[in-house]
Design an enzyme around this catalytic site. Structure first.
Site, short mmCIF file in Angstrom:
data_model
loop_
_atom_site.label_atom_id
_atom_site.label_comp_id
_atom_site.label_asym_id
_atom_site.label_seq_id
_atom_site.Cartn_x
_atom_site.Cartn_y
_atom_site.Cartn_z
N SER A 1 0.85 -1.19 0.00
CA SER A 1 0.00 0.00 0.00
C SER A 1 0.89 1.25 0.00
O SER A 1 2.07 1.17 -0.35
CB SER A 1 -0.95 -0.03 1.20
OG SER A 1 -1.94 0.97 1.07
N ASN A 2 0.35 2.39 0.38
CA ASN A 2 1.13 3.63 0.41
C ASN A 2 0.59 4.52 1.52
O ASN A 2 -0.35 4.14 2.22
CB ASN A 2 1.08 4.33 -0.96
CG ASN A 2 -0.35 4.66 -1.35
OD1 ASN A 2 -1.00 5.49 -0.72
ND2 ASN A 2 -0.87 3.99 -2.37
N ARG A 3 1.17 5.71 1.66
CA ARG A 3 0.88 6.55 2.84
C ARG A 3 -0.31 7.50 2.64
O ARG A 3 -0.50 8.41 3.44
CB ARG A 3 2.13 7.35 3.20
CG ARG A 3 3.22 6.46 3.80
CD ARG A 3 4.53 7.24 4.02
NE ARG A 3 4.29 8.61 4.38
CZ ARG A 3 4.92 9.66 3.86
NH1 ARG A 3 5.83 9.48 2.93
NH2 ARG A 3 4.65 10.87 4.28
N ALA B 1 -4.55 7.42 -4.30
CA ALA B 1 -3.20 6.94 -4.62
C ALA B 1 -3.33 5.44 -4.88
O ALA B 1 -3.25 4.62 -3.97
CB ALA B 1 -2.26 7.23 -3.45
#
Ligand code: PMT
Length: 214
Positions: free
Chosen positions: A21-23, A88
């Site tokens: 995943s991402n932030r 995102a």
């Protein structure tokens, strides 16, 4: 009008307990949804997993992976006038999802990844004729990279953020962006709260939807 908004990260499963995943916190997308609602629009909000409460009044559609988000967007696009893609979305996902928790038997582990669907990039081919708004998160060559994305993905507006800055971008309350248009000069929006920027971006979208006089 119907303002479709995507927000937050996607999660791409690796095994039953792990994911890539991402932030992204969802703050930018949720602020856009709230601003569009406050301006009197209908807002389907398609969101990856975040810690935020859904803005009351939105049609909230929670999703997990890029494939889930792609399905939800394809279902919502035909009734959208404006589509804002602030999520995102993971660009890659594991080619195979392990059915059991991966064991740490070896000193190194390589992941075999494949591309996820390009949701924004396929909106025009899917028949969307409304106002298409992309975002670009860049850490280098912000404006050239963002401009290439604007043109490649058929956007009417692209919101470029430099996510290498320490106090703006992913997971911060503030952002600083540049609006790029296919046939007009860029417009820089200096650092401000994501709510304040969202109000400006929704206002710009509303102006772009007004037909110009003959
Ligand atoms: O959520 P926050 O913590 O508030 O942070 C906000 C943000 C930095 C995430 C947001 O402002 C932002 O920039 N969102 C886009 C992040 C991103 O994935 O950018 P990108 O340059 O990788 O993607 C370009 C565009 O294509 C984006 O509109 C993205 O939604 C879309 N995309 C990307 C990949 C993919 N497979 N499908 C897509 O639709």
């Amino acid at each position: 009008m119907h303002f479709l908004v995507t927000a937050g990260p996607t999660r791409e499963a690796l095994d039953p307990v792990r994911y890539l995943s991402n932030r992204s916190s969802g703050k930018m997308g949720y602020a856009l949804a709230a601003a569009a609602l406050a301006a009197g629009h209908h807002v389907p909000l398609i969101s990856g997993p975040t810690a935020l409460p859904a803005p009351p009044g939105t049609t909230f559609l929670p999703v997990t992976s890029a494939a889930d988000m792609d399905h939800a967007v394809r279902a919502a696009l035909p009734t959208a006038d404006v589509a804002l893609f602030a999520a995102a979305v993971a660009d890659y996902r594991p080619r195979q999802v392990a059915s059991h928790k991966i064991k740490k038997n070896a000193p190194t582990l390589s992941l075999d990844l494949e591309r996820t669907p390009d949701i924004l990039g396929s909106a025009r081919a899917a028949g969307f004729r409304g106002l298409l708004v992309g975002f670009a998160a860049e850490t280098e060559n912000l404006l050239p990279n963002a401009r290439a994305k604007l043109l490649r993905k058929g956007c009417d507006l692209l919101v470029a953020n430099d996510v290498s800055q320490p106090e703006t971008g992913f997971d911060h309350d503030d952002n600083e962006v540049t609006l790029l248009f296919p046939n007009a000069p860029p417009r820089h929006l200096p650092r401000a709260s994501k709510q304040a920027l969202a109000e400006i971006i929704v206002g710009v979208c509303s102006q772009l939807m007004v037909p110009s006089p003959p």
